[in-house]
Motif scaffolding. Structure first.
Motif, mmCIF file in Angstrom:
data_model
loop_
_atom_site.group_PDB
_atom_site.id
_atom_site.type_symbol
_atom_site.label_atom_id
_atom_site.label_comp_id
_atom_site.label_asym_id
_atom_site.label_seq_id
_atom_site.Cartn_x
_atom_site.Cartn_y
_atom_site.Cartn_z
ATOM 1 N N ALA A 30 7.547 77.153 -18.824
ATOM 2 C CA ALA A 30 6.851 77.077 -17.539
ATOM 3 C C ALA A 30 6.548 78.467 -17.005
ATOM 4 O O ALA A 30 5.435 78.741 -16.534
ATOM 5 C CB ALA A 30 7.683 76.292 -16.534
ATOM 6 N N ASN A 31 7.528 79.373 -17.084
ATOM 7 C CA ASN A 31 7.297 80.743 -16.613
ATOM 8 C C ASN A 31 6.280 81.466 -17.482
ATOM 9 O O ASN A 31 5.454 82.232 -16.983
ATOM 10 C CB ASN A 31 8.603 81.529 -16.555
ATOM 11 C CG ASN A 31 9.428 81.177 -15.351
ATOM 12 O OD1 ASN A 31 8.916 80.641 -14.372
ATOM 13 N ND2 ASN A 31 10.715 81.460 -15.410
ATOM 14 N N LEU A 32 6.321 81.232 -18.777
ATOM 15 C CA LEU A 32 5.339 81.846 -19.667
ATOM 16 C C LEU A 32 3.944 81.318 -19.349
ATOM 17 O O LEU A 32 2.974 82.071 -19.341
ATOM 18 C CB LEU A 32 5.695 81.596 -21.128
ATOM 19 C CG LEU A 32 4.789 82.308 -22.133
ATOM 20 C CD1 LEU A 32 4.882 83.816 -21.982
ATOM 21 C CD2 LEU A 32 5.128 81.901 -23.546
ATOM 22 N N SER A 33 3.845 80.039 -19.054
ATOM 23 C CA SER A 33 2.563 79.443 -18.698
ATOM 24 C C SER A 33 2.007 80.066 -17.416
ATOM 25 O O SER A 33 0.814 80.364 -17.325
ATOM 26 C CB SER A 33 2.717 77.931 -18.518
ATOM 27 O OG SER A 33 1.499 77.356 -18.130
ATOM 28 N N LEU A 34 2.872 80.265 -16.438
ATOM 29 C CA LEU A 34 2.443 80.922 -15.195
ATOM 30 C C LEU A 34 1.968 82.344 -15.467
ATOM 31 O O LEU A 34 0.976 82.803 -14.899
ATOM 32 C CB LEU A 34 3.585 80.939 -14.175
ATOM 33 C CG LEU A 34 3.957 79.601 -13.563
ATOM 34 C CD1 LEU A 34 5.240 79.725 -12.747
ATOM 35 C CD2 LEU A 34 2.820 79.079 -12.693
ATOM 36 N N LEU A 35 2.665 83.028 -16.337
ATOM 37 C CA LEU A 35 2.293 84.385 -16.715
ATOM 38 C C LEU A 35 0.924 84.402 -17.394
ATOM 39 O O LEU A 35 0.062 85.209 -17.056
ATOM 40 C CB LEU A 35 3.363 84.943 -17.658
ATOM 41 C CG LEU A 35 3.506 86.430 -17.802
ATOM 42 C CD1 LEU A 35 3.808 87.090 -16.479
ATOM 43 C CD2 LEU A 35 4.608 86.741 -18.796
ATOM 44 N N LYS A 36 0.725 83.489 -18.331
ATOM 45 C CA LYS A 36 -0.545 83.413 -19.051
ATOM 46 C C LYS A 36 -1.718 83.091 -18.123
ATOM 47 O O LYS A 36 -2.813 83.600 -18.302
ATOM 48 C CB LYS A 36 -0.483 82.341 -20.146
ATOM 49 C CG LYS A 36 0.275 82.764 -21.370
ATOM 50 C CD LYS A 36 0.441 81.660 -22.386
ATOM 51 C CE LYS A 36 -0.770 80.836 -22.626
ATOM 52 N NZ LYS A 36 -0.583 79.781 -23.613
ATOM 53 N N ASP A 46 11.457 94.583 -18.243
ATOM 54 C CA ASP A 46 12.232 94.171 -19.418
ATOM 55 C C ASP A 46 11.601 92.952 -20.091
ATOM 56 O O ASP A 46 11.612 92.845 -21.321
ATOM 57 C CB ASP A 46 13.708 93.927 -19.078
ATOM 58 C CG ASP A 46 13.941 92.815 -18.081
ATOM 59 O OD1 ASP A 46 13.097 92.619 -17.190
ATOM 60 O OD2 ASP A 46 14.979 92.143 -18.192
ATOM 61 N N THR A 47 11.009 92.054 -19.313
ATOM 62 C CA THR A 47 10.299 90.911 -19.891
ATOM 63 C C THR A 47 9.062 91.387 -20.637
ATOM 64 O O THR A 47 8.798 90.971 -21.770
ATOM 65 C CB THR A 47 9.901 89.898 -18.799
ATOM 66 O OG1 THR A 47 11.080 89.466 -18.113
ATOM 67 C CG2 THR A 47 9.173 88.704 -19.386
ATOM 68 N N LEU A 48 8.306 92.280 -20.018
ATOM 69 C CA LEU A 48 7.109 92.838 -20.654
ATOM 70 C C LEU A 48 7.489 93.574 -21.935
ATOM 71 O O LEU A 48 6.814 93.450 -22.963
ATOM 72 C CB LEU A 48 6.381 93.776 -19.692
ATOM 73 C CG LEU A 48 5.090 94.399 -20.177
ATOM 74 C CD1 LEU A 48 4.053 93.341 -20.518
ATOM 75 C CD2 LEU A 48 4.546 95.347 -19.123
ATOM 76 N N SER A 49 8.591 94.294 -21.905
ATOM 77 C CA SER A 49 9.070 95.024 -23.076
ATOM 78 C C SER A 49 9.411 94.080 -24.225
ATOM 79 O O SER A 49 9.044 94.323 -25.381
ATOM 80 C CB SER A 49 10.293 95.858 -22.697
ATOM 81 O OG SER A 49 10.819 96.511 -23.810
ATOM 82 N N ARG A 50 10.103 92.973 -23.916
ATOM 83 C CA ARG A 50 10.455 91.992 -24.955
ATOM 84 C C ARG A 50 9.207 91.336 -25.537
ATOM 85 O O ARG A 50 9.109 91.139 -26.750
ATOM 86 C CB ARG A 50 11.413 90.945 -24.397
ATOM 87 C CG ARG A 50 12.819 91.488 -24.163
ATOM 88 C CD ARG A 50 13.802 90.374 -23.868
ATOM 89 N NE ARG A 50 13.403 89.569 -22.732
ATOM 90 C CZ ARG A 50 13.975 89.597 -21.535
ATOM 91 N NH1 ARG A 50 15.007 90.386 -21.317
ATOM 92 N NH2 ARG A 50 13.546 88.838 -20.555
ATOM 93 N N ILE A 51 8.248 91.010 -24.674
ATOM 94 C CA ILE A 51 6.995 90.411 -25.159
ATOM 95 C C ILE A 51 6.288 91.369 -26.099
ATOM 96 O O ILE A 51 5.834 90.981 -27.179
ATOM 97 C CB ILE A 51 6.084 90.021 -23.973
ATOM 98 C CG1 ILE A 51 6.684 88.840 -23.203
ATOM 99 C CG2 ILE A 51 4.678 89.684 -24.467
ATOM 100 C CD1 ILE A 51 5.985 88.526 -21.898
ATOM 101 N N CYS A 52 6.202 92.640 -25.710
ATOM 102 C CA CYS A 52 5.539 93.642 -26.555
ATOM 103 C C CYS A 52 6.261 93.825 -27.886
ATOM 104 O O CYS A 52 5.618 93.948 -28.932
ATOM 105 C CB CYS A 52 5.432 94.974 -25.817
ATOM 106 S SG CYS A 52 4.222 94.971 -24.486
ATOM 107 N N ALA A 53 7.586 93.829 -27.862
ATOM 108 C CA ALA A 53 8.348 93.987 -29.103
ATOM 109 C C ALA A 53 8.106 92.811 -30.048
ATOM 110 O O ALA A 53 7.891 93.001 -31.251
ATOM 111 C CB ALA A 53 9.839 94.127 -28.789
ATOM 112 N N ILE A 54 8.110 91.611 -29.502
ATOM 113 C CA ILE A 54 7.933 90.413 -30.326
ATOM 114 C C ILE A 54 6.509 90.322 -30.867
ATOM 115 O O ILE A 54 6.297 89.969 -32.026
ATOM 116 C CB ILE A 54 8.312 89.152 -29.523
ATOM 117 C CG1 ILE A 54 9.829 89.152 -29.263
ATOM 118 C CG2 ILE A 54 7.884 87.885 -30.247
ATOM 119 C CD1 ILE A 54 10.277 88.212 -28.177
ATOM 120 N N LEU A 55 5.523 90.655 -30.036
ATOM 121 C CA LEU A 55 4.123 90.563 -30.458
ATOM 122 C C LEU A 55 3.626 91.839 -31.139
ATOM 123 O O LEU A 55 2.473 91.896 -31.558
ATOM 124 C CB LEU A 55 3.226 90.232 -29.256
ATOM 125 C CG LEU A 55 3.454 88.861 -28.619
ATOM 126 C CD1 LEU A 55 2.558 88.697 -27.397
ATOM 127 C CD2 LEU A 55 3.210 87.756 -29.625
#
Length: 78
Positions: A30-36, A46-55
């Motif tokens: 749900a939070n990812l959907s809101l972000l998208k 830290d959330t942005l950092s994890r997203i960048c690391a994974i992608l």
């Protein structure tokens, strides 16, 4: 808002589903959907950092500035 998140584009490029990214980042779908959808006022670094690391991308790959009426500076009152 003049800042647009292009997370859906990066997910498509990486051939990854939102569900997988949410699980790996440690946030709810749900939070990812809101972000998208851009329905958030901010994102933690830290959330942005994890997203960048994974992608395997840079924050600039996910964020874009679009000038418009909302981005104009308010006039100073006298």
């Amino acid at each position: 808002m003049p800042i647009v998140l292009t997370l859906d584009v990066m997910l498509a490029r990486r051939k990854m589903r939102s569900r997988e990214l949410a699980e790996r980042v440690g946030i709810t779908e749900a939070n990812l959907s809101l972000l998208k959808s851009g329905k958030v006022r901010g994102v933690r670094f830290d959330t942005l950092s994890r997203i960048c690391a994974i992608l395997d991308c840079q924050p600039g790959d996910l964020l874009r500035y679009e000038a418009g009426p909302e981005s104009e500076e308010p006039e100073a009152s006298s």
